[in-house]
Design a protein around this motif. Structure first.
Motif, PDB file in Angstrom:
ATOM      1  N   THR A 108      13.637  -6.496  -4.156  1.00  0.00           N
ATOM      2  CA  THR A 108      12.636  -7.209  -4.951  1.00  0.00           C
ATOM      3  C   THR A 108      12.465  -6.511  -6.297  1.00  0.00           C
ATOM      4  O   THR A 108      13.104  -5.490  -6.583  1.00  0.00           O
ATOM      5  N   VAL A 140       7.037 -10.076  -8.952  1.00  0.00           N
ATOM      6  CA  VAL A 140       6.248  -9.439  -7.888  1.00  0.00           C
ATOM      7  C   VAL A 140       4.887  -9.050  -8.447  1.00  0.00           C
ATOM      8  O   VAL A 140       4.798  -8.424  -9.509  1.00  0.00           O
ATOM      9  N   SER A 172       5.716 -11.259  -3.492  1.00  0.00           N
ATOM     10  CA  SER A 172       6.939 -11.655  -4.198  1.00  0.00           C
ATOM     11  C   SER A 172       6.927 -13.175  -4.352  1.00  0.00           C
ATOM     12  O   SER A 172       6.890 -13.915  -3.355  1.00  0.00           O
ATOM     13  N   THR A 178       6.837 -14.243  -0.379  1.00  0.00           N
ATOM     14  CA  THR A 178       6.581 -13.357   0.757  1.00  0.00           C
ATOM     15  C   THR A 178       5.538 -12.326   0.381  1.00  0.00           C
ATOM     16  O   THR A 178       5.338 -12.011  -0.801  1.00  0.00           O
ATOM     17  N   LEU A 179       4.910 -11.804   1.368  1.00  0.00           N
ATOM     18  CA  LEU A 179       3.820 -10.837   1.151  1.00  0.00           C
ATOM     19  C   LEU A 179       4.046  -9.640   2.054  1.00  0.00           C
ATOM     20  O   LEU A 179       4.490  -9.772   3.199  1.00  0.00           O
ATOM     21  N   GLY A 180       3.735  -8.463   1.511  1.00  0.00           N
ATOM     22  CA  GLY A 180       3.899  -7.242   2.300  1.00  0.00           C
ATOM     23  C   GLY A 180       2.887  -6.190   1.906  1.00  0.00           C
ATOM     24  O   GLY A 180       2.128  -6.340   0.930  1.00  0.00           O
ATOM     25  N   SER A 204       6.646  -0.799  -1.548  1.00  0.00           N
ATOM     26  CA  SER A 204       6.256  -2.064  -0.920  1.00  0.00           C
ATOM     27  C   SER A 204       7.089  -2.318   0.327  1.00  0.00           C
ATOM     28  O   SER A 204       8.218  -1.825   0.460  1.00  0.00           O
ATOM     29  N   ILE A 206       8.084  -5.629   1.851  1.00  0.00           N
ATOM     30  CA  ILE A 206       8.150  -7.098   1.861  1.00  0.00           C
ATOM     31  C   ILE A 206       9.216  -7.528   2.879  1.00  0.00           C
ATOM     32  O   ILE A 206       8.896  -7.904   3.999  1.00  0.00           O
ATOM     33  N   ASP A 207      10.475  -7.486   2.493  1.00  0.00           N
ATOM     34  CA  ASP A 207      11.548  -7.707   3.477  1.00  0.00           C
ATOM     35  C   ASP A 207      12.025  -6.385   4.040  1.00  0.00           C
ATOM     36  O   ASP A 207      12.295  -6.234   5.221  1.00  0.00           O
TER      37      ASP A 207
END
Length: 221
Positions: A108, A140, A172, A178-180, A204, A206-207
């Protein structure tokens, strides 16, 4: 004969009366002097009682006068902890500015090089929100809440630095938003009353784990 006897008795009675009166007068004078002395002796005691009472009253007044002071001292503490967005914290002023992100790892914008808009928004004396946007494909947005520490002088650089650390969320954007979770930490460096330099690390989730370094400058408000 009777005249002589009467005169003799009268003379004896006169002498006895004078003797008795002579004994009574000194005793009366002694009692009078003793009473006067006692009066003079007791006078300072009654006089001394007044300062003691006055001292007690003064102490009471001093205690009463300190009461509002302690109350007033607690008021700034409450004001300091009041939630007031945009206020200064113990690390310095709130600001808005620009930065460059140096990506270290990840897919990201946090882990890639990009331009960033940064900010610090004081919430209380100890807490700040530090929203930032890493601009580019799939921008992001970072929203950490940080604990701000007081400025410390680094003797070898002659600079004042104010550390901070905290956490929040990373979002993101793009086709698949997506959120993290986010961990953020760094330092603010007051340069002038209007300018603050800043540097920090963002991690972060996220993925996968993304790591980036933000270096920027902000305008204080």
């Amino acid at each position: 004969m009777n005249t002589t006897f009467f005169q003799g008795n009268f003379t004896l009675l006169t002498l006895a009366t004078v003797t008795i009166i002579g004994n009574i007068l000194p005793a009366s004078a002694e009692n009078t002097n003793s009473t006067s002395a006692n009066t003079l002796t007791n006078q300072p005691a009654s006089v001394n009682e007044t300062p003691a009472n006055a001292h007690t009253s003064a102490s009471d007044l001093m205690i009463d006068s300190t009461q509002p002071s302690s109350i007033r001292q607690s008021e700034p503490e409450k004001v300091a902890q009041t939630f007031e967005p945009g206020r200064a914290t113990r690390s310095g002023s709130s600001y808005i500015g620009v930065a460059g992100n140096i990506g270290l790892s990840g897919d990201t914008r946090v882990g890639e090089s990009s331009f960033a808009v940064i900010s610090k928004i004081g919430l209380t004396r100890n807490l700040s929100a530090r929203p930032a946007a890493l601009v580019g494909d799939n921008t992001v947005v970072l929203v950490p809440i940080t604990v701000d520490f007081p400025t410390e002088n680094l003797e070898f650089t002659q600079l004042n630095v104010a550390p901070y650390i905290g956490g929040g969320i990373a979002v993101s954007t793009g086709r698949d938003s997506t959120l993290g979770a986010l961990i953020s930490g760094g330092v603010d460096v007051p340069v002038t009353p209007q300018i603050t330099a800043t540097g920090g690390v963002n991690v972060s989730f996220i993925d996968r784990t993304d790591v980036g370094i933000l270096l920027g400058v902000g305008y204080n408000f």
